[in-house]
Design a protein around this motif. Structure first.
Motif, PDB file in Angstrom:
ATOM      1  N   GLN A   3      -4.777  12.012  10.992  1.00  0.00           N
ATOM      2  CA  GLN A   3      -3.621  12.206  10.460  1.00  0.00           C
ATOM      3  C   GLN A   3      -2.885  11.028   9.794  1.00  0.00           C
ATOM      4  OE1 GLN A   3      -1.993  15.335  10.484  1.00  0.00           O
ATOM      5  NE2 GLN A   3      -3.913  16.010  11.374  1.00  0.00           N
ATOM      6  N   LEU A   4      -2.105  11.337   8.503  1.00  0.00           N
ATOM      7  CA  LEU A   4      -1.633  10.345   8.039  1.00  0.00           C
ATOM      8  C   LEU A   4      -0.424   9.518   8.745  1.00  0.00           C
ATOM      9  CD1 LEU A   4      -0.970   8.890   5.003  1.00  0.00           C
ATOM     10  CD2 LEU A   4       0.832  10.579   4.833  1.00  0.00           C
ATOM     11  N   GLU A   5      -0.232   8.442   8.850  1.00  0.00           N
ATOM     12  CA  GLU A   5       0.639   7.532   9.603  1.00  0.00           C
ATOM     13  C   GLU A   5       1.579   6.988   8.571  1.00  0.00           C
ATOM     14  OE1 GLU A   5       1.172   4.286  13.060  1.00  0.00           O
ATOM     15  OE2 GLU A   5      -0.896   4.800  12.636  1.00  0.00           O
ATOM     16  N   ILE A   6       2.632   7.067   8.548  1.00  0.00           N
ATOM     17  CA  ILE A   6       3.649   6.464   7.378  1.00  0.00           C
ATOM     18  C   ILE A   6       4.392   5.202   8.203  1.00  0.00           C
ATOM     19  CG2 ILE A   6       5.514   6.734   6.096  1.00  0.00           C
ATOM     20  CD1 ILE A   6       4.386   9.470   5.377  1.00  0.00           C
ATOM     21  N   THR A   7       4.475   4.007   7.808  1.00  0.00           N
ATOM     22  CA  THR A   7       5.260   3.109   8.349  1.00  0.00           C
ATOM     23  C   THR A   7       5.947   2.303   7.268  1.00  0.00           C
ATOM     24  OG1 THR A   7       3.275   1.706   8.248  1.00  0.00           O
ATOM     25  CG2 THR A   7       3.523   2.758  10.307  1.00  0.00           C
ATOM     26  N   PRO A   8       6.987   1.522   7.702  1.00  0.00           N
ATOM     27  CA  PRO A   8       7.673   0.579   6.686  1.00  0.00           C
ATOM     28  C   PRO A   8       6.717  -0.496   6.256  1.00  0.00           C
ATOM     29  CG  PRO A   8       9.216   1.104   8.501  1.00  0.00           C
ATOM     30  CD  PRO A   8       7.809   1.781   8.990  1.00  0.00           C
ATOM     31  N   LEU A   9       6.649  -0.825   5.209  1.00  0.00           N
ATOM     32  CA  LEU A   9       6.241  -1.992   4.697  1.00  0.00           C
ATOM     33  C   LEU A   9       6.864  -3.155   4.807  1.00  0.00           C
ATOM     34  CD1 LEU A   9       3.997  -3.390   2.705  1.00  0.00           C
ATOM     35  CD2 LEU A   9       5.210  -2.933   0.873  1.00  0.00           C
ATOM     36  N   ASP A  10       6.117  -4.305   5.443  1.00  0.00           N
ATOM     37  CA  ASP A  10       6.582  -5.500   5.667  1.00  0.00           C
ATOM     38  C   ASP A  10       6.177  -6.434   4.546  1.00  0.00           C
ATOM     39  OD1 ASP A  10       7.386  -8.108   6.341  1.00  0.00           O
ATOM     40  OD2 ASP A  10       6.187  -8.338   8.216  1.00  0.00           O
ATOM     41  N   ALA A  11       7.137  -6.463   3.438  1.00  0.00           N
ATOM     42  CA  ALA A  11       6.490  -7.061   2.067  1.00  0.00           C
ATOM     43  C   ALA A  11       6.629  -8.660   1.976  1.00  0.00           C
ATOM     44  CB  ALA A  11       7.410  -6.949   1.152  1.00  0.00           C
ATOM     45  N   ALA A  12       6.920  -9.221   3.383  1.00  0.00           N
ATOM     46  CA  ALA A  12       6.823 -10.533   3.665  1.00  0.00           C
ATOM     47  C   ALA A  12       5.437 -11.085   4.167  1.00  0.00           C
ATOM     48  CB  ALA A  12       8.049 -11.133   4.442  1.00  0.00           C
ATOM     49  N   ASP A  13       4.973 -10.021   4.861  1.00  0.00           N
ATOM     50  CA  ASP A  13       3.448 -10.028   5.386  1.00  0.00           C
ATOM     51  C   ASP A  13       2.349  -9.972   4.076  1.00  0.00           C
ATOM     52  OD1 ASP A  13       0.902  -9.682   6.256  1.00  0.00           O
ATOM     53  OD2 ASP A  13       1.585  -8.693   7.856  1.00  0.00           O
ATOM     54  N   PRO A  14       1.672 -11.395   3.766  1.00  0.00           N
ATOM     55  CA  PRO A  14       1.005 -11.342   2.670  1.00  0.00           C
ATOM     56  C   PRO A  14      -0.219 -10.424   2.592  1.00  0.00           C
ATOM     57  CG  PRO A  14       1.353 -13.419   3.591  1.00  0.00           C
ATOM     58  CD  PRO A  14       1.776 -12.463   4.172  1.00  0.00           C
ATOM     59  N   ALA A  15      -0.915  -9.926   3.556  1.00  0.00           N
ATOM     60  CA  ALA A  15      -1.886  -9.257   3.916  1.00  0.00           C
ATOM     61  C   ALA A  15      -1.592  -7.500   3.528  1.00  0.00           C
ATOM     62  CB  ALA A  15      -2.853  -9.334   5.251  1.00  0.00           C
ATOM     63  N   ALA A  16      -0.335  -7.276   4.436  1.00  0.00           N
ATOM     64  CA  ALA A  16       0.131  -6.005   4.080  1.00  0.00           C
ATOM     65  C   ALA A  16       0.656  -5.753   2.803  1.00  0.00           C
ATOM     66  CB  ALA A  16       1.337  -5.799   5.171  1.00  0.00           C
ATOM     67  N   MET A  17       1.455  -6.667   2.118  1.00  0.00           N
ATOM     68  CA  MET A  17       1.711  -6.362   0.696  1.00  0.00           C
ATOM     69  C   MET A  17       0.572  -6.324  -0.074  1.00  0.00           C
ATOM     70  SD  MET A  17       4.635  -6.354  -0.922  1.00  0.00           S
ATOM     71  CE  MET A  17       3.981  -5.395  -2.446  1.00  0.00           C
ATOM     72  N   ALA A  18      -0.469  -7.154   0.002  1.00  0.00           N
ATOM     73  CA  ALA A  18      -1.639  -7.255  -0.923  1.00  0.00           C
ATOM     74  C   ALA A  18      -2.276  -5.868  -0.674  1.00  0.00           C
ATOM     75  CB  ALA A  18      -2.422  -8.208  -0.548  1.00  0.00           C
ATOM     76  N   ALA A  19      -2.719  -5.323   0.450  1.00  0.00           N
ATOM     77  CA  ALA A  19      -3.346  -4.105   0.382  1.00  0.00           C
ATOM     78  C   ALA A  19      -2.262  -2.684  -0.116  1.00  0.00           C
ATOM     79  CB  ALA A  19      -3.300  -3.328   2.013  1.00  0.00           C
ATOM     80  N   TRP A  20      -0.955  -2.717   0.168  1.00  0.00           N
ATOM     81  CA  TRP A  20      -0.093  -1.964  -0.419  1.00  0.00           C
ATOM     82  C   TRP A  20      -0.283  -1.835  -1.923  1.00  0.00           C
ATOM     83  CZ3 TRP A  20       3.904  -1.321  -3.766  1.00  0.00           C
ATOM     84  CH2 TRP A  20       5.022  -0.199  -3.789  1.00  0.00           C
ATOM     85  N   HIS A  21      -0.057  -2.981  -2.643  1.00  0.00           N
ATOM     86  CA  HIS A  21      -0.120  -3.248  -3.778  1.00  0.00           C
ATOM     87  C   HIS A  21      -1.471  -2.746  -4.510  1.00  0.00           C
ATOM     88  CE1 HIS A  21      -0.489  -4.916  -8.009  1.00  0.00           C
ATOM     89  NE2 HIS A  21       0.724  -4.763  -7.933  1.00  0.00           N
TER      90      HIS A  21
END
Length: 340
Positions: A3-21
């Protein structure tokens, strides 16, 4: 598949921000010759900003650990408190599985939590297509989910450098119509002596420019908001080049500005151009745009393409752009939905 899991993005986390972008960018550019995605550094600066005028919230949608869709919610904080801007971008490899619909539902829920009653969104569609975008997946995604078409814009591009003789001619032709008005230019921050009247001018763009059926009100741009936004511009690597027209009584009555991104080489984006209603008919829009581009080209010989958007009903500004050599390449529809 999970299932799709939706979570808030931590834009200050470099890895999370890079994957999101990465997912956002792949979705934004797919099938488009002239897409205009925000670069990673620009999006990070926006999402991590603490400013009085607006707040941006990012959300990530994962399936079995793979980021498949992104959500972006924009919340005005000083005006238009009834509205929220939403964007959903699903990676091309994961479309057609309902992920975008789930993300849109999630953004709607967050908007409700913040007391918003109107959702606004945009969809890019081919220039040769329908004015409201219908029949294209980007627009149909919104139209089939309760959004209505509110305003049609056209993206136009201009190859740089533009002919300087042509630009000078446009400026010279306009000059006799606004004798007594003064042209002033600045790069970067707005000079302190005109920051308040410039803010009033920029705030009027939301309603003085064509708005179609959009449910909008004038924006508030006081000095504090302008300075906070300028900090975000600097963090994102953008430099603004601005030309204003000042009336004989000292009032700032017209402006045209472009943004040059450090992380999107060769591109430059036309931002606002506006003449206050009581000062129209003097070709101040033509003058400020021509003077601004002349100046920009002399300062930045590395730029190759200028991108602008105009409402289809804004015949005057379209005529100015066509005289400068812009050509239409894509549509950008604006859509809205009232939450029950």
């Amino acid at each position: 598949m999970g299932q799709l899991e939706i979570t808030p993005l931590d834009a200050a986390d470099p890895a999370a921000m890079a994957a999101w972008h990465a997912a956002y960018h792949a979705a934004h550019v797919a099938g488009r010759a002239y897409s205009t995605p925000w670069m990673l550094e620009e999006m990070r600066a926006d999402l991590t900003a603490d400013r009085p005028g607006s707040r941006s919230l990012g959300f990530s949608g994962h399936v079995d650990g793979t980021l498949v869709t992104t959500g972006l919610l924009g919340l005005p904080l000083m005006d238009n408190l009834h509205a929220a801007d939403v964007e959903v971008h699903t990676h091309p490899a994961h479309r057609g599985r309902g992920h975008g619909s789930r993300m849109l539902e999630h953004l709607e829920g967050v908007a409700r939590e913040h007391g918003r009653r109107t959702l606004r969104s945009e969809a890019a569609t081919p220039y040769a297509g329908a004015a409201d975008g219908s029949g294209h997946p980007h627009a149909d995604f919104l139209l089939h989910r309760g959004f209505t078409f509110a305003l049609g814009n056209v993206m136009r591009v201009l190859d740089l450098p533009a002919d300087e003789r042509m630009l000078q001619r446009l400026a010279d032709e306009a000059a006799p119509r606004h004798a007594g008005y003064r042209i002033r230019q600045f790069a970067g921050p707005v000079p302190e002596d005109i920051v308040e009247p410039f803010g009033a001018l920029v705030g009027a763009v939301q309603t003085e420019a064509p708005t179609g059926e959009l449910d909008v009100e004038p924006e508030v741009f006081d000095a504090a908001r302008i300075r906070a936004d300028e900090e975000v511009f600097a963090a994102s690597g953008r430099t603004k080049y601005t030309t204003v027209a000042i009336a004989p009584d000292g009032t700032v009555v017209a402006f045209s500005e472009v943004a040059v991104p450090a992380h999107d080489p060769g591109r430059v984006y036309q931002w606002g151009t506006l003449v206050l209603r009581e000062h129209r008919g003097r070709r101040l829009g033509q003058a400020t745009k021509a003077h601004n581009l002349l100046w920009l080209q002399r300062e930045r010989a590395d730029l190759a393409l200028l991108v602008t958007y105009n409402a289809e009903v804004n015949r005057h500004m379209i005529a100015v752009n066509e005289a400068m050599g812009f050509r239409p390449v894509e549509r950008l529809g604006e859509y809205q939905r009232t939450l029950g």
